[in-house]
Design a protein around this motif. Sequence first.
Motif, PDB file in Angstrom:
ATOM      1  N   PRO A  64       6.711   0.909   1.828  1.00 33.98           N
ATOM      2  CA  PRO A  64       5.976   1.205   2.421  1.00 33.98           C
ATOM      3  C   PRO A  64       5.043   1.834   1.786  1.00 33.98           C
ATOM      4  N   THR A  65       4.024   2.684   1.849  1.00 34.01           N
ATOM      5  CA  THR A  65       2.798   2.511   1.141  1.00 34.01           C
ATOM      6  C   THR A  65       2.681   4.136   1.419  1.00 34.01           C
TER       7      THR A  65
ATOM      8  N   GLN B  67       0.815  -2.706   3.770  1.00 31.98           N
ATOM      9  CA  GLN B  67       2.049  -2.504   3.056  1.00 31.98           C
ATOM     10  C   GLN B  67       1.597  -2.892   1.650  1.00 31.98           C
ATOM     11  N   ARG B 106       0.154   1.580  -2.069  1.00 26.18           N
ATOM     12  CA  ARG B 106       1.638   1.343  -2.974  1.00 26.18           C
ATOM     13  C   ARG B 106       1.330   0.720  -4.424  1.00 26.18           C
TER      14      ARG B 106
END
Lengths: 185, 279
Positions: A64-65, B67, B106
């Motif tokens: 995930p971010t 993501q 990310r």
Amino acid sequence: MEKHIQLPITREIARTIKSGDACLLSGVIYTARDAAHKRLCELADAGKPLPFDIENATIYYVGPTPAKPGQVIGSAGPTTSYRMDAYSPTLIALGETGMIGKGKRSPEVVEAMKRYGAVYFAAIGGAGALLSSCIKEAEIVCYEDLGAEAVRRLRVEDLPVVCVIDSDGNNLYESGRSAYLRSQN
Amino acid sequence: MREFSVSILTDAIARLCVEANCVLPRDMQTRIEEARATEPWETAQGILDKIIENYGIAEQNTVPICQDTGVCCVFLKIGLDVHLHGDLRAAVDEGVRRGYRDGYLRKSVVADPLRRVNTGDNTPAMLYTELVPGDRIELTVAPKGFGSENMSRLAMLKPSDGVEGVKAFILKTVEEAGPNPCPPIVVGVGLGGTFDKAAYLAKKALMRSTDERNADPYYAALEAELLDRINALGVGPQGFGGRTTALAVSIEWMPTHIAGLPVAVNINCHVTRHKTAVL
């Protein structure tokens, strides 16, 4: 019509989920990508216990971010599954019953799924903002040094997935495409 | 002559990293909505609806569409009448570092392809510089996800393979990729040059707006034909079957050697992100 599935998935439940079933998963799942799978399999090969209970576990292939303030988790869609193919048969033999990712799997993974009873789900790749709304709790279990690739325990509610490969080896990537092509002739 | 400190690039890149990752370009939104309107397969319609819902949420909440916020490709077109003061590479990487930190993106870069330790800040950027006439700097930030990058291929075909060989290689690449690169995809094709130039052209093709076709009618027709043939493969959104396998095919080409026909296919997913600013 979607099938509501309460986790964990036992081997018996796994046998009832069929390729093409749209499912909503609720309960606890674990995250792991290539780097974490490698470490888990190294532990297994050394006969050491894994950092979480693999029996009837479902693993979501996701990095995930980072969560923004006030968020449980950042965007959290699936990564491509074939990179886990080298490791999945080992984990399935140890008790893993569910995998969530996207894309094709190797014949070795499908063989292990048939032998032990496990299912492979796909979540929509590239829909990470939407999927993260189904994740209600997230905590790091281990391998924090891997950053986005750390193993996390997630509690999900109605996570939308589709069973692509079932424990009989039926594959939606093949059947869905041929059904569409037949409809066009 | 215009004088700039390289720090102007740092600020712009940091901002563009966040915008590119959270707001899908309008042309891509249009392609996806057009595909939804013409998709005959019910499962595929449902997936396209979710994809549309997803980029809506991302834009509204300023969260990443996907993501995989990618390795950060940065394209700089620097006017020859610009004088930049400072360390260009350091300024670009600082922009990426800030954008990925402050934008909660990310960090997906490892320092070394074999020893694989994460750099922790998504640097270094994949930096491309080009010198152009004028006194401006055009910069494009394009986060590149690797689900689709991994499905990209390059072939050194023979001249006798011709256009049919090129088409066959592109179709084979897309068909073999199947569900892996998160279809519907955008296909960037680089033709000609050398081994490395073909790959660069394929990447550059992905930077073109999908509203634009190749300026040369011959290549525009080839793009249209390839799109139709890809969408007859039946792979469909996410590989579950359907018409919408690709949203666009863009070809860039250049002269090549008498003995060669390099062809590179760079695949992008439905989250084809790039954002440009002119300074």
